[in-house]
Design an enzyme around this catalytic site. Structure first.
Site: not given
Length: 475
Positions: A38, A118, A310, A381
């Site tokens: 990001v 996060t 996500c 991830r």
């Protein structure tokens, strides 16, 4: 008219004889905290020498990219991006851009944008360690900024913007108090000299997607007060070609981000459950979906593994918050259970097929084509290929993994697994699993697939990319 509006956004606040304002929209200094999937693309867009999309005036912003990973910072300084998300040659090669891991340097900034990961922990609860650490770092930088501020900076109210995905209320309840504690400043305080403002603008980056970039996706914005909310909206509007949407509050913007991926998760969970039903009915799921898609309002989701940072994570932030308020979100959690269980179900189907074909499990060798969580990107991830690998490893099978996109060193460091970027010439396998539709795999010809698998072996197609004439096992 538009120029007057933009000037008006730089709100002036009088306190005795002093004037306070938000940063200059055209010439502010921006610190991006976190240089991953990001943060780095955001650095690229903010550092471009371009005209504002609203006014046409030239943007001359200075950008400081900050990351605690010293190795990552050094690689970026050397022009190497291991995520393959941007063309490093497009970054300015002058003093308008700087990469650092020293928090003192980001104290020069007027605007701080936090883009740290996060994730969730082993119990599926939000892991806010990186977010809290970044908030404290910005708090220290704000304190340092105030102590050394010169006449040109001291009357500018700094702004902190969060882009990391959080549950609704996290910015107000967790992040802002940490900044206040570390900095000694107050968010939207009455004493402007000891104040900062805050905002939330959720990231909508899609790793590996070269078509939908930051500037091509509508940006949701929000702020801790009406004035800063308008400033932040204009701040992003200057570089976002697709435009912005100014949400009425930070909490609304946080919730909007959460439900975007929760909705997709539930839709995929439905199709995954349908795939299990159709397997019992002995019909092909993709054939059913192709037929159903002929209706104009049918949504063409496909079954498969749901990993990444996500879709497989964000719903847990929402359910965590809901349960803390005494509400049990049944549909969202049901969808999560189905999608989290798909890797095991896939392996179970494979073992059943091996038994049907009398393939020795103990002596079998397996090839897995792909390790990243999705096609044509390097992001590993929360990849569900790891779960498939672990389940198969329990059977003591010999397993090779090939992925031309994943960084071998990153896979080794994070998961202690060795992968290759290409297949071993001449080696054939009892089972070939295709769980990731990298273009290198989707472009393979019939003879190339045949060359990988032994006689009576199994081609297991999780993405609908193996030619149907080879009669692959599908979900």
């Amino acid at each position: 008219m538009l120029e007057n509006l933009l000037i008006g956004i730089n709100i002036f606040m009088k306190s005795e004889t002093k004037q306070f304002s938000y940063p200059d929209l055209y010439n502010c200094t921006i610190a991006v905290i976190g240089l991953g999937y990001v943060g780095l693309p955001l650095v690229l867009e903010f550092s471009k020498k371009q005209a504002c999309f609203l006014s046409g005036r030239k943007l001359q912003r200075k950008v400081i990219g900050y990351d605690i990973n010293k190795k990552r910072v050094e690689e970026l300084k050397d022009g190497f991006d291991r995520t393959n998300e941007i063309n490093m040659k497009k970054l300015p090669n002058d003093s308008s851009l700087e990469f650092t891991n020293k928090f003192q340097l980001i104290s020069e900034a007027d605007v701080f944008i936090i883009t740290v990961p996060t994730p969730i922990d082993e119990y599926k609860n939000p892991n806010l360690m990186a977010l809290k650490s970044a908030s404290k770092t910005v708090g220290k930088a704000l304190k340092f900024r105030k102590e050394k501020s010169n006449t040109t900076k001291k009357n500018i109210i700094p702004i902190v913007i969060y882009e990391s995905t959080v549950f609704p209320g996290a910015t107000d309840e967790i992040c802002i108090p940490l900044i206040e504690e570390e900095s000694g400043l107050i968010c939207d305080g009455c004493d402007e000299l000891n104040s900062f403002s805050c905002g939330y603008s959720p990231e909508r980056v899609n790793p590996g997607d070269k078509k939908h970039k930051i500037i091509d996706i509508v940006k949701v914005t929000s702020g801790s007060n009406e004035n800063v909310s308008r400033w932040i909206d204009t701040f992003y509007s200057a570089i976002i070609k697709a435009g912005t949407h100014n949400a009425p509050s930070i909490k609304v913007a946080e919730a909007a981000k959460i439900i975007e991926n929760t909705q997709r998760d539930i839709n995929i969970a439905l199709v995954n459950e349908l795939a299990k039903i159709f397997k019992c009915l002995n019909i092909d799921t993709l054939d059913v979906l192709e037929s159903a898609s002929t209706k104009w309002n049918f949504i063409p989701f496909k079954p498969g593994l749901v990993g990444g940072h996500c879709i497989g994570v964000d719903p847990y932030y929402l359910t965590f918050k809901a349960q803390s308020l005494g509400y049990l979100p049944e549909v969202v959690l049901a969808g999560r259970r189905i999608n989290d269980g798909m890797a095991k179900w896939v392996v179970d189907q494979l073992i059943l097929e091996m038994c049907r074909k009398d393939i020795s499990i103990k002596e079998a060798n397996i090839l897995i084509l792909g390790f990243t969580f999705k096609e044509n990107c390097s992001d590993i991830r929360n990849t569900k290929i790891l779960e498939i690998f672990n389940f198969l490893s329990d059977y003591k099978m010999d397993i090779d993994i090939v992925d031309p996109w994943a960084d071998k060193l990153s896979v080794r460091e994070r998961y202690d697994i060795e992968i290759s970027d290409k297949t071993i010439e001449g080696k054939r396998y009892s089972v070939v699993i295709a769980p990731v539709a990298h273009k290198q795999f989707s472009e393979m010809k019939v003879n190339e697939w045949k060359a990988l698998v032994k006689e009576n072996g199994i081609l297991f197609d999780l993405k609908g990319l193996i030619p149907r004439e080879l009669n692959p096992l599908r979900i």
